[in-house]
Design a protein around this motif. Structure first.
Motif, mmCIF file in Angstrom:
data_model
loop_
_atom_site.group_PDB
_atom_site.id
_atom_site.type_symbol
_atom_site.label_atom_id
_atom_site.label_comp_id
_atom_site.label_asym_id
_atom_site.label_seq_id
_atom_site.Cartn_x
_atom_site.Cartn_y
_atom_site.Cartn_z
ATOM 1 N N LEU A 221 21.923 -27.180 27.000
ATOM 2 C CA LEU A 221 21.851 -28.359 26.148
ATOM 3 C C LEU A 221 23.008 -28.346 25.142
ATOM 4 O O LEU A 221 22.894 -27.763 24.064
ATOM 5 N N PRO A 222 24.140 -28.963 25.513
ATOM 6 C CA PRO A 222 25.272 -28.984 24.572
ATOM 7 C C PRO A 222 25.059 -30.008 23.453
ATOM 8 O O PRO A 222 24.735 -31.166 23.733
ATOM 9 N N ILE A 223 25.194 -29.564 22.227
ATOM 10 C CA ILE A 223 24.936 -30.433 21.071
ATOM 11 C C ILE A 223 26.142 -30.426 20.141
ATOM 12 O O ILE A 223 26.679 -29.364 19.820
ATOM 13 N N LYS A 224 26.543 -31.635 19.709
ATOM 14 C CA LYS A 224 27.632 -31.716 18.730
ATOM 15 C C LYS A 224 27.060 -31.405 17.349
ATOM 16 O O LYS A 224 26.086 -32.019 16.925
ATOM 17 N N GLU B 295 21.011 -32.977 14.166
ATOM 18 C CA GLU B 295 21.172 -31.989 15.245
ATOM 19 C C GLU B 295 19.857 -31.800 16.007
ATOM 20 O O GLU B 295 19.846 -31.702 17.233
ATOM 21 N N LEU B 296 18.775 -31.782 15.249
ATOM 22 C CA LEU B 296 17.453 -31.625 15.869
ATOM 23 C C LEU B 296 17.139 -32.813 16.780
ATOM 24 O O LEU B 296 16.598 -32.658 17.882
ATOM 25 N N GLU B 297 17.530 -34.004 16.319
ATOM 26 C CA GLU B 297 17.300 -35.193 17.137
ATOM 27 C C GLU B 297 18.127 -35.126 18.418
ATOM 28 O O GLU B 297 17.624 -35.390 19.511
ATOM 29 N N LEU C 130 19.224 -32.492 19.941
ATOM 30 C CA LEU C 130 18.693 -31.433 20.803
ATOM 31 C C LEU C 130 17.408 -31.903 21.511
ATOM 32 O O LEU C 130 17.233 -31.688 22.722
ATOM 33 N N SER C 131 16.543 -32.560 20.770
ATOM 34 C CA SER C 131 15.273 -33.032 21.339
ATOM 35 C C SER C 131 15.531 -34.074 22.424
ATOM 36 O O SER C 131 14.926 -34.050 23.504
ATOM 37 N N ARG C 132 16.444 -35.003 22.121
ATOM 38 C CA ARG C 132 16.754 -36.056 23.107
ATOM 39 C C ARG C 132 17.433 -35.472 24.338
ATOM 40 O O ARG C 132 17.135 -35.859 25.468
ATOM 41 N N ARG C 133 18.329 -34.513 24.111
ATOM 42 C CA ARG C 133 19.044 -33.912 25.242
ATOM 43 C C ARG C 133 18.068 -33.136 26.144
ATOM 44 O O ARG C 133 18.164 -33.166 27.364
ATOM 45 N N TYR C 134 17.133 -32.449 25.503
ATOM 46 C CA TYR C 134 16.125 -31.696 26.269
ATOM 47 C C TYR C 134 15.340 -32.671 27.151
ATOM 48 O O TYR C 134 15.183 -32.446 28.353
ATOM 49 N N MET C 135 14.862 -33.770 26.558
ATOM 50 C CA MET C 135 14.075 -34.718 27.358
ATOM 51 C C MET C 135 14.927 -35.369 28.443
ATOM 52 O O MET C 135 14.475 -35.580 29.572
ATOM 53 N N GLN C 136 16.183 -35.668 28.115
ATOM 54 C CA GLN C 136 17.082 -36.252 29.112
ATOM 55 C C GLN C 136 17.147 -35.353 30.353
ATOM 56 O O GLN C 136 17.072 -35.816 31.490
ATOM 57 N N GLU C 137 17.251 -34.041 30.128
ATOM 58 C CA GLU C 137 17.323 -33.092 31.245
ATOM 59 C C GLU C 137 15.999 -32.982 31.987
ATOM 60 O O GLU C 137 15.956 -32.562 33.137
ATOM 61 N N MET C 138 14.908 -33.327 31.289
ATOM 62 C CA MET C 138 13.566 -33.161 31.872
ATOM 63 C C MET C 138 13.061 -34.442 32.550
ATOM 64 O O MET C 138 11.980 -34.430 33.137
ATOM 65 N N VAL C 139 13.837 -35.534 32.454
ATOM 66 C CA VAL C 139 13.321 -36.829 32.894
ATOM 67 C C VAL C 139 12.729 -36.791 34.310
ATOM 68 O O VAL C 139 11.662 -37.348 34.563
ATOM 69 N N ASN C 140 13.391 -36.082 35.210
ATOM 70 C CA ASN C 140 12.872 -36.050 36.582
ATOM 71 C C ASN C 140 11.849 -34.946 36.816
ATOM 72 O O ASN C 140 11.370 -34.756 37.936
ATOM 73 N N PHE C 141 11.537 -34.205 35.777
ATOM 74 C CA PHE C 141 10.642 -33.048 35.931
ATOM 75 C C PHE C 141 9.294 -33.284 35.247
ATOM 76 O O PHE C 141 8.333 -32.573 35.490
ATOM 77 N N VAL C 142 9.255 -34.277 34.338
ATOM 78 C CA VAL C 142 8.011 -34.567 33.608
ATOM 79 C C VAL C 142 7.609 -36.024 33.867
ATOM 80 O O VAL C 142 8.285 -36.735 34.610
ATOM 81 N N GLY C 143 6.537 -36.471 33.262
ATOM 82 C CA GLY C 143 6.085 -37.851 33.422
ATOM 83 C C GLY C 143 4.581 -37.901 33.231
ATOM 84 O O GLY C 143 3.909 -36.872 33.371
ATOM 85 N N PRO C 144 4.042 -39.100 32.952
ATOM 86 C CA PRO C 144 2.613 -39.210 32.645
ATOM 87 C C PRO C 144 1.702 -38.676 33.746
ATOM 88 O O PRO C 144 0.573 -38.286 33.464
ATOM 89 N N HIS C 145 2.181 -38.663 34.995
ATOM 90 C CA HIS C 145 1.329 -38.166 36.085
ATOM 91 C C HIS C 145 1.896 -36.893 36.702
ATOM 92 O O HIS C 145 1.484 -36.487 37.797
ATOM 93 N N ILE D 183 9.642 -35.087 16.654
ATOM 94 C CA ILE D 183 10.345 -34.666 17.869
ATOM 95 C C ILE D 183 9.703 -35.318 19.097
ATOM 96 O O ILE D 183 10.395 -35.753 20.028
ATOM 97 N N MET D 184 8.376 -35.436 19.087
ATOM 98 C CA MET D 184 7.704 -36.111 20.208
ATOM 99 C C MET D 184 8.137 -37.584 20.281
ATOM 100 O O MET D 184 8.297 -38.140 21.366
ATOM 101 N N ALA D 185 8.343 -38.201 19.112
ATOM 102 C CA ALA D 185 8.776 -39.603 19.079
ATOM 103 C C ALA D 185 10.157 -39.738 19.722
ATOM 104 O O ALA D 185 10.396 -40.632 20.545
ATOM 105 N N TRP D 186 11.083 -38.833 19.378
ATOM 106 C CA TRP D 186 12.431 -38.900 19.969
ATOM 107 C C TRP D 186 12.350 -38.684 21.484
ATOM 108 O O TRP D 186 13.052 -39.340 22.254
#
Ligand code: NAD
Length: 424
Positions: free
Chosen positions: A50-53, A127-129, A131-146, A160-163
């Motif tokens: 997760l590269p973060i500026k 930075e926290l935002e 990192l949180s968004r980048r983490y979810m971006q990477e997880m998009v195909n791995f997580v989901g409501p079902h 963080i859950m909101a982001w």
């Protein structure tokens, strides 16, 4: 006896601890060889960079994980931890415990957990935002409501859950509240979710104290960890009439035999971020806190703090495990031999969090929202039923309470796998 196989991918003290607990429980219920390893090991995991500026323009690459332990009984469910000591093995152990917990309390979920190696206290909000968004971006195909539904854990919170919910929703092109739980109320969070874990810990501690015939007015409590779980546990127990004599966070603890004003401590932490220099009592170390004479000891921080080194010196009557895995297997043996301390094991004790996360997910999927009273009534009902089933199992097989809870959780997961069969 079961074979001792330790996966090299996840190998660590905490993963080995979770595996040994599993082996003991699997032996106790004579789980067939054909089902053992299938039930024990995580189904799959994802590791991401997760590269973060940073604020100064430089780039830092953080490492993150998500482990899905069991997907046989529904989407997997479990928090995301932001902490400097996160390892893949720790995340896997926590995912495993989520499987037994959701199964024990009867939720239609498997277990999962996520983590990022970072110290959130050293990151700016921006930075926290990122990192949180980048983490979810990477997880998009791995997580989901079902598929897999994350939630907060150590170092993460509603914001963080909101982001993360926003990042996922932007990706799929519509609002998808049910992708994470523990959200702010404005985004479909549930009434009562923020306090659910601690409220559940306190409720179960109260029930067990009733069984032990210890009145609340004579109960003293020491709580390690003053984050979401610890502070809500302390608050709820003080509202029940108990005296909170010690609290702590990573900076150290506060001890006051006359009782600590928990609302004052919460206000202090809201502005100061930590308990450092809080004037509600004298300073005490986290190690000394665990050994205080008290009725209830509630470890609500990290794993493996009660060990064979300090278990013999504990002076409490009841351990309420708000944290996951706070008691090592060796410490369990010492406590069992002593016979004078009751333990409410983590998979039961802190299950209020995932129970109300389940309620939040149901409300999101149906777009129909409940009142706080409805949430709390349903939460306490589920905790009562889970406690009763653990006590029945304990009596029936003369198991320790932890073994009773784990065997119930593991048996149900194994039964589901057995019924579904094995895809050729
Ligand atoms: P949090 O980040 O809100 O709080 C963690 C607290 O522990 C903080 O006060 C922190 O300062 C303290 N801490 C960290 N390191 C410490 C150390 N070495 N010694 C003493 N204190 C230390 O996290 P949380 O959500 O309250 O989670 C705490 C525990 O509860 C974890 O084991 C987590 O897995 C478990 N849990 C959380 C939930 C939930 O809903 N958040 C649900 C079930 C279980």
């Amino acid at each position: 006896m079961s074979k001792v196989i330790v996966s090299s991918l996840y190998d660590s003290d905490v993963f080995r601890m979770a595996c040994r607990q599993f082996d003991k429980a699997a032996d106790a219920i004579n789980l067939s060889e054909a089902l053992r390893d299938r039930t024990k090991y995580p189904r799959r995991c994802l590791a991401v960079s997760l590269p973060i500026k940073r604020r100064d323009g430089s780039i830092t690459v953080f490492e993150g994980y998500r482990v899905q332990h069991n997907l046989s009984t529904g989407p997997s469910k479990g928090g995301i931890r932001f902490h400097q000591n996160v390892t893949l093995g720790e995340v896997a152990a926590l995912a495993m415990w989520m499987s037994w917990k959701t199964s024990l309390v009867g939720l239609p979920y498997g277990g999962a957990k996520g983590g990022v190696i970072c110290d959130p206290n050293q990151l700016t909000d921006a930075e926290l935002e990122h990192l949180s968004r980048r983490y979810m971006q990477e997880m998009v195909n791995f997580v989901g409501p079902h598929v897999d539904v994350p939630a907060p854990d150590v170092g993460t919170n509603e914001k963080i859950m909101a982001w993360m919910m926003d990042t996922y929703s932007n990706h799929v092109g519509h609002v998808e509240s049910a992708v994470v739980t523990g959200k702010p109320i404005a985004l479909g969070g549930s009434q009562g979710r923020r306090e659910a874990t601690g409220a559940g810990v306190a409720y179960l501690a109260k029930k067990y104290l009733e069984d032990l015939k210890v009145p609340m007015g004579k109960t003293t409590v020491a709580v390690q960890g003053f984050g979401n779980v610890g502070s809500e546990t302390a608050l709820a127990l003080s509202r029940y009439g108990a005296r909170i004599i010690a609290i702590s966070d990573y900076t150290g603890g506060i001890y006051n035999p006359k009782g600590i004003d928990i609302n004052k401590a919460l206000n202090y932490v809201r502005y100061q971020k930590t308990l450092r220099d809080f004037d509600g009592g004298e300073a005490i170390s986290n190690e000394a806190l665990l050994e205080l004479k008290c009725t209830v000891l509630a470890p609500c921080a990290l794993e493996r703090v009660i060990t064979d080194k300090n278990a013999g010196r504990l002076k409490c009557r009841l351990i309420a495990e708000g944290a996951n895995g706070p008691t090592t297997n060796a410490a369990d043996r010492v406590i069992e031999e002593r016979g004078d301390i009751e333990i409410i094991p983590d998979v039961l004790c802190n299950s209020g969090g995932v129970i109300v996360s389940y309620f939040e997910w149901l409300q999101n999927l149906s777009n129909y929202y409940w009142t706080r009273d409805e949430v709390m009534e349903k939460l306490f009902g589920m905790l009562d039923r889970a406690k009763d089933s653990v006590e029945a199992q304990k009596r029936k097989f003369k198991f320790s309470r932890r073994l009773a809870a784990l065997t119930l959780g593991i048996q149900r997961v194994a039964d589901a796998k057995q019924s579904r069969g094995l895809f050729p």
